[in-house]
Design a protein around this motif. Structure first.
Motif, short mmCIF file in Angstrom:
data_model
loop_
_atom_site.label_atom_id
_atom_site.label_comp_id
_atom_site.label_asym_id
_atom_site.label_seq_id
_atom_site.Cartn_x
_atom_site.Cartn_y
_atom_site.Cartn_z
N LEU A 225 37.05 37.78 40.73
CA LEU A 225 38.30 37.04 40.60
C LEU A 225 39.28 37.76 39.68
N LEU A 226 38.80 38.24 38.53
CA LEU A 226 39.66 38.94 37.58
C LEU A 226 40.18 40.25 38.17
N ALA A 227 39.34 40.93 38.92
CA ALA A 227 39.78 42.18 39.55
C ALA A 227 40.82 41.89 40.63
N SER A 228 40.58 40.87 41.44
CA SER A 228 41.51 40.55 42.51
C SER A 228 42.87 40.14 41.96
N LEU B 67 34.58 47.62 39.78
CA LEU B 67 34.97 46.22 39.96
C LEU B 67 36.16 46.11 40.90
N ARG B 68 37.12 47.03 40.75
CA ARG B 68 38.30 46.99 41.62
C ARG B 68 37.92 47.29 43.06
N VAL B 69 37.02 48.22 43.26
CA VAL B 69 36.56 48.53 44.61
C VAL B 69 35.86 47.33 45.21
N GLY B 70 35.05 46.65 44.41
CA GLY B 70 34.35 45.47 44.90
C GLY B 70 35.28 44.35 45.28
N ALA B 71 36.46 44.30 44.64
CA ALA B 71 37.44 43.27 44.96
C ALA B 71 38.37 43.69 46.09
N GLY B 72 38.14 44.86 46.67
CA GLY B 72 38.98 45.31 47.77
C GLY B 72 40.31 45.85 47.33
N LEU B 73 40.40 46.35 46.07
CA LEU B 73 41.67 46.87 45.55
C LEU B 73 41.71 48.39 45.57
#
Length: 617
Positions: free
Chosen positions: A193-196, A256-262
């Motif tokens: 959530l924080l990354a997204s 974390l950003r990769v996991g959030a699709g960023l």
């Protein structure tokens, strides 16, 4: 309906956007009592008044193997405190081996009666804070067990000699790695959530020797905890044996950003479901449950008329949002027929063209996170709806002047403003607020439509209740282009009722009818109900001419007359969701005599508000 008399409107800030009562740049108000607190004996019910210490009975102990609670006499009979001692003792037994640390003596925890006593004894307030003669001083609330575990973890770091070995954000992350729970869920479940929402801290912020003025402990600590988790070693002593470099922290955050699709690919965007059922992806699937909190009581499609009071914080220890006096004020509001209050955190911006923000939540005399949560909980317990309404404050200016000189500065401003708003969206959810305002009177940012729409979407990731924006009375009503993304058209409604100081009741009523017609037209145009997030008149001569100002010749008659005219025109029309009267303070006895300000309690305007809100005779 007769037309209102022609007049020229002069733009200007609403009173809530101008300044803060009794507070300075960094939230003045806590300094005066700090020295006196050092002289106060650490007794449970000590009361320091005007520098004098009044002693009462000493606390008694509830002992467990690793933890000793110091409670008020009679506290041993409270089942919840006995259970708390057992739960905290179990938490220490789980966490200590992972440091590792052997306890030469039990951890002592003083259970304070309230946050005022806590602040006097420690110089700060929170769920649980370091004490001067006890390891921790806490104010008990069954919902805050996770915060107590986190505070205990920090005590274990200190007992092991690890305190101060790492930057403060990383040290908090180490404590969270031990305690695991963060606002009602394992910290790892916050990370997507924080990354997204793009509020992960930068590596330099995690590794900073001094905490930045816009640091968000709620948003940053889970990221710092996962950094600690990825460091080599099984124990904290091993993990903190060397501080990681920027490249190492950046690599962890990038995962974390990769996991959030960023990362440029297609990824699911997590969200905390508005029904409170879990952390969900917009593309389907589900994740573990969100933090526990009272279910929202506000259904936009069946909204009760919100009879609100703007609950401004009195910036001092004894009368702030965290103080017992808030409960007394809420009882006063209920007697007026009110069913809603707004609470208002602040951040400081030095100049309209400077993008940096400074949070004003660091001292007990300011709008602390725990104070806002406490006031919200008290209001909800009394059946009030709560509007959580973060403000910006500028010296010698107002938020409507904020405009950056370059795209680089805009990017910086939006990054820190997004962090500030989502910080409070998370807290509003935790506290159980019903409504959230994404901004207050930021008129010169309205052309940044894309940024506003993205921010609103991200607020909804965190906050399940109704969302609004608090527009300035002068031009935001028609200028805002994102009302379609909000649940209410929010307006700080200081519309002039007439131009002439000599206007009579009939003139004022015609002017008020024209305002009501304008609001109704906006509701029809945008397909949303209107919520007056502030409405008020100062007790000044001809208050209706420039309602956003105060000062000048005192007149409670003119204040009351202006309220009467506006409320008559507004009535309870179907398009109107409610009104929040500006203002009353968080402690009784703060209402003035003879000052041409916005306070209405104890004045003729109080009877007008009570009549409109339907309070008992």
């Amino acid at each position: 309906m007769a037309a209102a008399p022609a007049r020229t409107l002069t733009p200007g800030p609403s009173p809530g956007a101008v300044g803060r009562e009794g507070a300075g740049e960094e939230g003045r108000g806590g300094e005066g009592w700090a020295g006196a607190a050092l002289a106060c004996l650490l007794l449970l019910a000590t009361a320091c008044s005007d520098g004098a210490a009044e002693e009462t009975a000493a606390p008694v102990s509830i002992r467990a193997e690793r933890v000793t609670l110091l409670v008020a006499p009679g506290g041993r009979d409270r089942v919840e405190l006995t259970r708390l001692a057992t739960e905290l003792d179990h938490a220490v037994s789980e966490m200590a081996p992972r440091v590792p640390v052997a306890l030469a003596s039990p951890i002592t925890i003083l259970v304070e009666p309230d946050h005022v006593a806590q602040g006097r004894h420690t110089g700060e307030i929170g769920e649980a804070v370091p004490g001067r003669q006890a390891d921790l001083n806490l104010v008990y609330n069954a919902a805050d067990l996770g915060a107590y575990r986190f505070a205990l973890a920090r005590v274990l770091l200190a007992r092991a000699g690890l305190q101060g070995k790492a930057p403060i954000a990383l040290e908090r992350g180490a404590a969270l790695w031990l305690s695991r729970d963060w606002y009602g869920r394992p910290f790892t479940e916050w990370l997507p959530l924080l990354a997204s929402a793009k509020v992960l801290p930068a590596p330099g912020e995690i590794l900073a020797a001094e905490e930045p003025p816009d640091a968000s402990i709620p948003l940053w600590t889970p990221a710092a905890a996962v950094v600690v988790e990825r460091l080599p070693g099984k124990s904290l002593s091993e993990k903190l044996s060397a501080v990681p470099d920027v490249e190492k922290v950046e690599s962890i955050l990038n995962l974390l950003r990769v996991g959030a699709g960023l990362d440029g690919g297609v990824g699911a965007r997590p969200a905390l479901g508005g029904d409170g059922d879990g952390l969900r992806s917009h593309q389907g699937g589900s994740r573990p449950r969100p933090p526990s909190r009272p279910a929202p009581t506000l259904n936009v499609s069946r909204t009760p008329f919100l009879k609100g009071i703007s609950l401004a914080m009195l910036n001092r220890l004894e009368g702030g949002y965290h103080a017992p006096s808030v409960g007394q004020q809420l009882d006063v509001f209920a007697a007026l027929g009110a069913n809603a209050v707004s609470v208002m955190p602040f951040a400081f911006q030095r100049r309209p063209d400077r993008p940096e923000l400074r949070y004003l939540n660091r001292r007990p005399g300011s709008e602390t996170d725990i104070g806002l949560i406490h006031a919200t909980r008290l209001a909800r317990a009394r059946g009030f709806h709560v509007l959580y309404k973060p403000h910006l404050w500028l010296h010698g200016s107002w938020p409507g002047d904020i405009r950056m000189a370059s795209e680089a500065d805009w990017a910086t401003w939006w990054r820190t403003y997004r962090r500030y708003i989502l910080h409070h969206a998370l807290l509003a959810r935790r506290a159980g607020a019903d409504l959230f305002s994404v901004g207050v009177e930021l008129s010169r940012t309205m052309d940044r439509e894309e940024e506003w729409r993205e921010l609103i979407a991200d607020v909804r990731l965190f906050f399940p209740g109704a969302v609004t924006y608090s527009g300035n009375w002068y031009g935001d009503l028609e200028q805002v282009r994102f009302w379609d993304r909000l649940d209410f058209i929010g307006i700080d409604a200081y519309f002039p009722l007439a131009d002439s100081p000599q206007a009579g009741r009939a003139d004022l009523e015609r002017g008020a009818e024209a305002i009501a017609d304008r609001l109704a037209a906006a509701s029809r145009r945008f397909g949303r109900p209107v919520l007056l997030t502030e409405v008020g008149f100062a007790a000044r001569r001809a208050a209706w001419v420039a309602p956003h100002t105060e000062g000048g010749e005192f007149s409670e008659d003119d204040q009351a007359l202006a309220y009467q005219a506006l409320f008559k025109a507004l009535d309870r029309r179907p398009w109107l969701a409610g009104t929040f009267v500006w203002k009353a303070f968080s402690a009784p006895g703060s209402d003035s005599e003879g000052e041409a300000d916005f306070r209405f309690l104890g004045r003729k305007a109080e009877r007008v508000v009570k009549a409109y809100y339907g309070g008992p005779d």
